[in-house]
Design an enzyme around this catalytic site. Structure first.
Site, PDB file in Angstrom:
ATOM      1  N   ARG A   1      -9.617  25.321 104.158  1.00 37.92           N
ATOM      2  CA  ARG A   1     -10.722  24.370 104.083  1.00 37.92           C
ATOM      3  C   ARG A   1     -12.000  25.037 104.590  1.00 37.92           C
ATOM      4  NH1 ARG A   1      -8.117  22.046 101.021  1.00 37.92           N
ATOM      5  NH2 ARG A   1      -7.222  19.954 101.103  1.00 37.92           N
TER       6      ARG A   1
ATOM      7  N   HIS B   1     -12.892  26.339  94.829  1.00 39.62           N
ATOM      8  CA  HIS B   1     -11.805  25.479  95.328  1.00 39.62           C
ATOM      9  C   HIS B   1     -10.790  25.164  94.214  1.00 39.62           C
ATOM     10  CE1 HIS B   1     -10.495  22.168  98.362  1.00 39.62           C
ATOM     11  NE2 HIS B   1      -9.467  22.777  97.788  1.00 39.62           N
TER      12      HIS B   1
HETATM   13  P1  NDP Z   1       1.674  22.698 106.211  1.00 38.57           P
HETATM   14  O1  NDP Z   1       1.360  21.485 106.996  1.00 38.57           O
HETATM   15  O2  NDP Z   1       2.981  22.788 105.496  1.00 38.57           O
HETATM   16  O3  NDP Z   1       1.575  23.999 107.143  1.00 38.57           O
HETATM   17  C1  NDP Z   1       0.607  24.144 108.114  1.00 38.57           C
HETATM   18  C2  NDP Z   1       0.941  25.350 108.982  1.00 38.57           C
HETATM   19  O4  NDP Z   1      -0.112  25.555 109.915  1.00 38.57           O
HETATM   20  C3  NDP Z   1       2.207  25.163 109.805  1.00 38.57           C
HETATM   21  O5  NDP Z   1       2.930  26.368 109.855  1.00 38.57           O
HETATM   22  C4  NDP Z   1       1.669  24.811 111.185  1.00 38.57           C
HETATM   23  O6  NDP Z   1       2.524  25.196 112.258  1.00 38.57           O
HETATM   24  C5  NDP Z   1       0.413  25.633 111.227  1.00 38.57           C
HETATM   25  N1  NDP Z   1      -0.558  25.087 112.179  1.00 38.57           N
HETATM   26  C6  NDP Z   1      -1.177  23.879 112.150  1.00 38.57           C
HETATM   27  N2  NDP Z   1      -2.020  23.742 113.194  1.00 38.57           N
HETATM   28  C7  NDP Z   1      -1.932  24.900 113.901  1.00 38.57           C
HETATM   29  C8  NDP Z   1      -2.549  25.378 115.087  1.00 38.57           C
HETATM   30  N3  NDP Z   1      -3.435  24.632 115.758  1.00 38.57           N
HETATM   31  N4  NDP Z   1      -2.207  26.613 115.520  1.00 38.57           N
HETATM   32  C9  NDP Z   1      -1.304  27.361 114.861  1.00 38.57           C
HETATM   33  N5  NDP Z   1      -0.684  26.972 113.724  1.00 38.57           N
HETATM   34  C10 NDP Z   1      -1.003  25.750 113.249  1.00 38.57           C
HETATM   35  O7  NDP Z   1       0.470  22.893 105.171  1.00 38.57           O
HETATM   36  P2  NDP Z   1       0.501  23.587 103.735  1.00 38.57           P
HETATM   37  O8  NDP Z   1       1.062  24.947 103.889  1.00 38.57           O
HETATM   38  O9  NDP Z   1       1.128  22.681 102.736  1.00 38.57           O
HETATM   39  O10 NDP Z   1      -1.057  23.627 103.399  1.00 38.57           O
HETATM   40  C11 NDP Z   1      -1.984  24.280 104.255  1.00 38.57           C
HETATM   41  C12 NDP Z   1      -3.399  23.924 103.864  1.00 38.57           C
HETATM   42  O11 NDP Z   1      -3.778  24.591 102.654  1.00 38.57           O
HETATM   43  C13 NDP Z   1      -3.645  22.452 103.508  1.00 38.57           C
HETATM   44  O12 NDP Z   1      -3.805  21.683 104.670  1.00 38.57           O
HETATM   45  C14 NDP Z   1      -4.913  22.511 102.673  1.00 38.57           C
HETATM   46  O13 NDP Z   1      -6.031  22.352 103.504  1.00 38.57           O
HETATM   47  C15 NDP Z   1      -4.902  23.920 102.093  1.00 38.57           C
HETATM   48  N6  NDP Z   1      -4.782  23.909 100.628  1.00 38.57           N
HETATM   49  C16 NDP Z   1      -5.775  24.511  99.872  1.00 38.57           C
HETATM   50  C17 NDP Z   1      -5.682  24.539  98.492  1.00 38.57           C
HETATM   51  C18 NDP Z   1      -6.709  25.231  97.659  1.00 38.57           C
HETATM   52  O14 NDP Z   1      -6.689  25.110  96.431  1.00 38.57           O
HETATM   53  N7  NDP Z   1      -7.624  25.976  98.235  1.00 38.57           N
HETATM   54  C19 NDP Z   1      -4.537  23.929  97.781  1.00 38.57           C
HETATM   55  C20 NDP Z   1      -3.550  23.345  98.661  1.00 38.57           C
HETATM   56  C21 NDP Z   1      -3.683  23.338 100.043  1.00 38.57           C
HETATM   57  P3  NDP Z   1       3.978  24.509 112.471  1.00 38.57           P
HETATM   58  O15 NDP Z   1       4.789  24.914 111.261  1.00 38.57           O
HETATM   59  O16 NDP Z   1       4.482  25.119 113.689  1.00 38.57           O
HETATM   60  O17 NDP Z   1       3.718  23.031 112.542  1.00 38.57           O
END
Ligand code: NDP
Length: 309
Positions: free
Chosen positions: A224, A272
């Protein structure tokens, strides 16, 4: 009982058709048409207009039609205490993985620079780099980050990742939380942000972080726009510390014409569109969750309300 689709792009009919194709007796409306608001139990949303979710007295579930849910938390008028679900989909993850691989290879093989040279009629070989010499570090090892990590291992990159909780992914060195952050950054030559946008991750791609990467690192933000401090990226690109950046997401979308990213020769931009939900692939999990909602069963891909993702 009915579903309402709320989004501001031109994809409402596409989603409606895809839902009806898989369940013809479904009661589903566009929020733009006349519809019985009291019958709505589930709102299928993507960047809905602020306030639009406050119109449904019997709403029981807010379902994001993408992986992200930040726009729901940002809408202060959205009803609180309702469950939120999001999309977790193999095709979405594969598309993201392919996009990031393309950006990395474009950088390593100088395709971005050759494109600029081509427009100027310049014939100039530039030393290319090899995959096996690079360590890619992925911030966020969730549905998307994990898939990317495994794919990059297959391509012979050295791969490491960072997440809130401990992960076991074959061939990937995993770092955890604040204590693991420095070790992760100082060995990451290509950084990929795939974190959700939350209070904890907003502005995380800043000067302090960039300085901890090795000199010459390349930064990819496909998560994002709110993760990145734009001025800090520009400063670190302009002073030569970072070698380049691949950006798919921005604070304001479309990115305003006057923004310096547009003309920066070290920035590869995409609008995006790294990875978007494919309706045919995603509709089954939306319908499954609607069914579960009506039956009172536990929902798939439910967001952790305390963590915001
Ligand atoms: P998930 O919720 O499956 O994964 C998020 C990951 O981030 C998890 O491993 C989580 O850790 C980690 N995380 C979250 N907060 C923290 C923190 N404060 N410190 C360290 N690690 C953290 O999300 P997705 O993989 O499905 O998607 C990720 C993002 O990608 C979406 O939120 C979206 O914004 C973006 N996106 C962008 C797209 C584009 O076209 N550009 C398309 C689709 C998504 P843990 O596993 O330990 O909870």
């Amino acid at each position: 009982m009915a579903i309402v689709i709320i989004r501001q792009d031109d994809k409402i009919e596409l989603w409606k058709k895809a839902l009806l194709a898989q369940q013809p007796d479904l009661e589903v409306y566009s929020y733009l048409e006349e519809h019985p608001k009291e019958r709505i139990k589930m709102a299928l949303v993507w960047k809905h207009p602020e306030g639009a979710l406050a119109n449904y007295p019997n709403l029981k579930l807010i379902a994001s039609s993408g992986a992200g849910v930040d726009f729901i938390f940002e809408d202060e008028t959205a009803p609180k205490n309702l469950p939120i679900t999001r999309v977790v989909d193999d095709m979405l993850a594969k598309d993201m993985s392919e996009h990031v691989l393309a950006v990395i290879l474009s950088h390593l093989k100088n395709l971005d620079r050759y494109r600029v040279n081509q427009t100027k009629g310049i014939w100039k070989p530039i030393q290319y780099r090899r995959i096996s010499d690079f360590t890619v570090g992925i911030m966020g090892l969730g549905a998307l980050g994990r898939e990317l990590a495994s794919d990059l291992v297959k391509y012979d990159f050295k791969v490491q990742g960072w997440a809130n909780s401990k992960k076991e992914i074959e061939g990937v060195k995993c770092f955890v939380g604040e204590s693991g952050f420095q070790g992760f950054l100082e060995t990451t030559q290509i950084l990929v942000c795939l974190l959700p946008l939350t209070d904890a991750t907003s502005g995380i791609l800043n000067k302090n972080l960039f300085k901890q990467l090795p000199n010459g690192a390349f930064v990819i933000n496909v998560a994002r726009g709110g993760h990145l401090v734009d001025e800090d990226l520009l400063e670190m690109l302009n002073n030569g510390y970072l070698s380049g950046a691949g950006l798919d997401v921005y604070h304001q979308e479309p990115l305003p014409k006057e923004h310096p990213f547009w003309s920066h020769e070290k920035i590869q931009m995409t609008p995006h569109y790294a990875s978007v939900s494919d309706t045919n692939s995603v509709v089954p999990q939306i319908l499954e969750n609607y069914d579960r909602l009506l039956n009172g069963s536990s929902l798939l891909n439910e967001v952790m309300m305390d963590k915001g993702y």
